[in-house]
Design a protein around this motif. Sequence first.
Motif, PDB file in Angstrom:
ATOM      1  N   LYS A  90       0.837  -1.203   0.000  1.00  0.00           N
ATOM      2  CA  LYS A  90       0.000   0.000   0.000  1.00  0.00           C
ATOM      3  C   LYS A  90       0.877   1.259   0.000  1.00  0.00           C
ATOM      4  O   LYS A  90       0.592   2.249  -0.685  1.00  0.00           O
ATOM      5  CB  LYS A  90      -0.924  -0.016   1.222  1.00  0.00           C
ATOM      6  CG  LYS A  90      -1.969  -1.132   1.168  1.00  0.00           C
ATOM      7  CD  LYS A  90      -2.851  -1.139   2.409  1.00  0.00           C
ATOM      8  CE  LYS A  90      -3.876  -2.259   2.343  1.00  0.00           C
ATOM      9  NZ  LYS A  90      -4.717  -2.304   3.544  1.00  0.00           N
ATOM     10  N   ILE A 108       2.431   1.796  -3.521  1.00  0.00           N
ATOM     11  CA  ILE A 108       1.442   2.322  -4.472  1.00  0.00           C
ATOM     12  C   ILE A 108       1.237   3.817  -4.251  1.00  0.00           C
ATOM     13  O   ILE A 108       1.134   4.606  -5.195  1.00  0.00           O
ATOM     14  CB  ILE A 108       0.122   1.545  -4.314  1.00  0.00           C
ATOM     15  CG1 ILE A 108       0.317   0.089  -4.785  1.00  0.00           C
ATOM     16  CG2 ILE A 108      -1.004   2.236  -5.087  1.00  0.00           C
ATOM     17  CD1 ILE A 108      -0.865  -0.821  -4.522  1.00  0.00           C
ATOM     18  N   ALA A 109       1.189   4.218  -2.992  1.00  0.00           N
ATOM     19  CA  ALA A 109       0.991   5.651  -2.684  1.00  0.00           C
ATOM     20  C   ALA A 109       2.160   6.490  -3.215  1.00  0.00           C
ATOM     21  O   ALA A 109       1.965   7.593  -3.766  1.00  0.00           O
ATOM     22  CB  ALA A 109       0.850   5.833  -1.169  1.00  0.00           C
ATOM     23  N   LEU A 138       4.177   5.747  -5.778  1.00  0.00           N
ATOM     24  CA  LEU A 138       4.091   5.758  -7.235  1.00  0.00           C
ATOM     25  C   LEU A 138       3.046   6.766  -7.709  1.00  0.00           C
ATOM     26  O   LEU A 138       3.257   7.496  -8.699  1.00  0.00           O
ATOM     27  CB  LEU A 138       3.764   4.344  -7.756  1.00  0.00           C
ATOM     28  CG  LEU A 138       4.879   3.299  -7.596  1.00  0.00           C
ATOM     29  CD1 LEU A 138       4.394   1.932  -8.027  1.00  0.00           C
ATOM     30  CD2 LEU A 138       6.111   3.721  -8.410  1.00  0.00           C
ATOM     31  N   LEU A 139       1.912   6.803  -7.044  1.00  0.00           N
ATOM     32  CA  LEU A 139       0.863   7.756  -7.420  1.00  0.00           C
ATOM     33  C   LEU A 139       1.367   9.180  -7.239  1.00  0.00           C
ATOM     34  O   LEU A 139       1.081  10.081  -8.060  1.00  0.00           O
ATOM     35  CB  LEU A 139      -0.398   7.523  -6.555  1.00  0.00           C
ATOM     36  CG  LEU A 139      -1.203   6.269  -6.905  1.00  0.00           C
ATOM     37  CD1 LEU A 139      -2.350   6.106  -5.900  1.00  0.00           C
ATOM     38  CD2 LEU A 139      -1.756   6.364  -8.334  1.00  0.00           C
ATOM     39  N   LEU A 140       2.127   9.390  -6.188  1.00  0.00           N
ATOM     40  CA  LEU A 140       2.658  10.737  -5.941  1.00  0.00           C
ATOM     41  C   LEU A 140       3.653  11.137  -7.035  1.00  0.00           C
ATOM     42  O   LEU A 140       3.630  12.272  -7.550  1.00  0.00           O
ATOM     43  CB  LEU A 140       3.334  10.774  -4.564  1.00  0.00           C
ATOM     44  CG  LEU A 140       3.907  12.124  -4.136  1.00  0.00           C
ATOM     45  CD1 LEU A 140       2.762  13.176  -4.057  1.00  0.00           C
ATOM     46  CD2 LEU A 140       4.607  12.028  -2.802  1.00  0.00           C
ATOM     47  N   LEU A 149       3.700  10.005 -10.089  1.00  0.00           N
ATOM     48  CA  LEU A 149       2.924  10.199 -11.307  1.00  0.00           C
ATOM     49  C   LEU A 149       2.307  11.592 -11.349  1.00  0.00           C
ATOM     50  O   LEU A 149       2.285  12.267 -12.399  1.00  0.00           O
ATOM     51  CB  LEU A 149       1.835   9.122 -11.396  1.00  0.00           C
ATOM     52  CG  LEU A 149       0.935   9.177 -12.641  1.00  0.00           C
ATOM     53  CD1 LEU A 149       1.785   9.035 -13.922  1.00  0.00           C
ATOM     54  CD2 LEU A 149      -0.144   8.111 -12.594  1.00  0.00           C
ATOM     55  N   LEU A 150       1.843  12.064 -10.243  1.00  0.00           N
ATOM     56  CA  LEU A 150       1.247  13.391 -10.169  1.00  0.00           C
ATOM     57  C   LEU A 150       2.320  14.460 -10.410  1.00  0.00           C
ATOM     58  O   LEU A 150       2.078  15.472 -11.082  1.00  0.00           O
ATOM     59  CB  LEU A 150       0.595  13.602  -8.776  1.00  0.00           C
ATOM     60  CG  LEU A 150      -0.700  12.816  -8.537  1.00  0.00           C
ATOM     61  CD1 LEU A 150      -1.166  13.001  -7.099  1.00  0.00           C
ATOM     62  CD2 LEU A 150      -1.800  13.285  -9.496  1.00  0.00           C
ATOM     63  N   THR A 154       3.253  14.428 -14.150  1.00  0.00           N
ATOM     64  CA  THR A 154       2.145  15.018 -14.918  1.00  0.00           C
ATOM     65  C   THR A 154       2.140  16.530 -14.760  1.00  0.00           C
ATOM     66  O   THR A 154       1.923  17.293 -15.706  1.00  0.00           O
ATOM     67  CB  THR A 154       0.805  14.436 -14.424  1.00  0.00           C
ATOM     68  OG1 THR A 154       0.843  13.026 -14.570  1.00  0.00           O
ATOM     69  CG2 THR A 154      -0.355  15.005 -15.231  1.00  0.00           C
TER      70      THR A 154
END
Length: 350
Positions: free
Chosen positions: A329, A332-333, A335-337, A339-340, A343
């Motif tokens: 978990k 994943i958090a 990686l999402l950060l 990605l943001l 972007t």
Amino acid sequence: MADAPETERQAVEPDAREVLTVSQLNDRIASIVEEMPALNGVRGIGEVTDLHQNSTALYFTLTDGDAELPCMIWANRYRDMDAELEDGTEVILEGDIDYWVEGGKIDLKPWEVIVVGDGDQAAAVERLRSELEERGWFDDEQKQQPPAFPERVGVVTSLRGDAQYDIQNAIHEQDPTADILVKDATVQGSEAPTSIANGIHHLDRSEDVDAIIVGRGGGSDSNLQAFNTERVAEAIFTANTPIITAIGHTDDQLIADQVADVATITPTAAGEYIVSSREEFLASEVEPLEQQLEAAYETFQQEHEHEQELVEAVDEAAAPEGVPPIYYKAAIAVLLLLLLVITGLWLGVI
């Protein structure tokens, strides 16, 4: 003496204003008894009761059923007599009336004892005992069990004796809320059987009385004879209310005790018995239930803990091997950060 001088009359007549000690009074009584020819060498017939002996002397009461006379025989004199005395023996005694100065007591000191046989009173009691036994009045099947929680206890005894206080104190020390109803009765003498029986009938007719104690304090065998009569035995046997007897201060084998539902040896013991039946009920019924409940709860608690252990074991067995889920978990958090952030850079907003 009419012509005697005044000073001489004062020397032979008691001074009414003279104050004597108890010892002086007893000495005066003893001197009168010793000087009375009619009290020396007397002969009397009666039954022996309350016989007891020590190394010094033999003591007993001589009775004809209506009156009693204490008697004492020195042990060495009794050994020389050709007589075996026991309660109920009818005897003819010959001896002197004596006054015991220290104790203030008159008794007969016989020097001769003639055994006549079994006394009429003792024989009558034994005949009645045998008859009632044949009727089944002593059978355990006839006994009633006093209630465990009596709210009102009836007592048949003399209001002039201490028995009522002994019973009352014994009950209220354990249960101050218990109600006690005392019916006054004559417990000694010719009127006693009817008085005691009427007292039992009176309390037995009251629906509020849960148990009845019948008793009196100590006394000689003759004093207790009312409790060896059929009148009292019948009142006890026919009572619908449980009867507890408390007669005397010894384990006398009285007929009333044998007919009663419960026999105790003293009035205090009777009071204690009534309240102890409550404690016995708690000990025999409530406490075992409490123990069973505690044991059941412990068993339930152990089973619950065991089930919890099984659930945890199942959860552990079902979990995937390798890195714990929490690390996945967190990755994943991250990686999402990232990605943001990428972007945002690509759009030029960062």
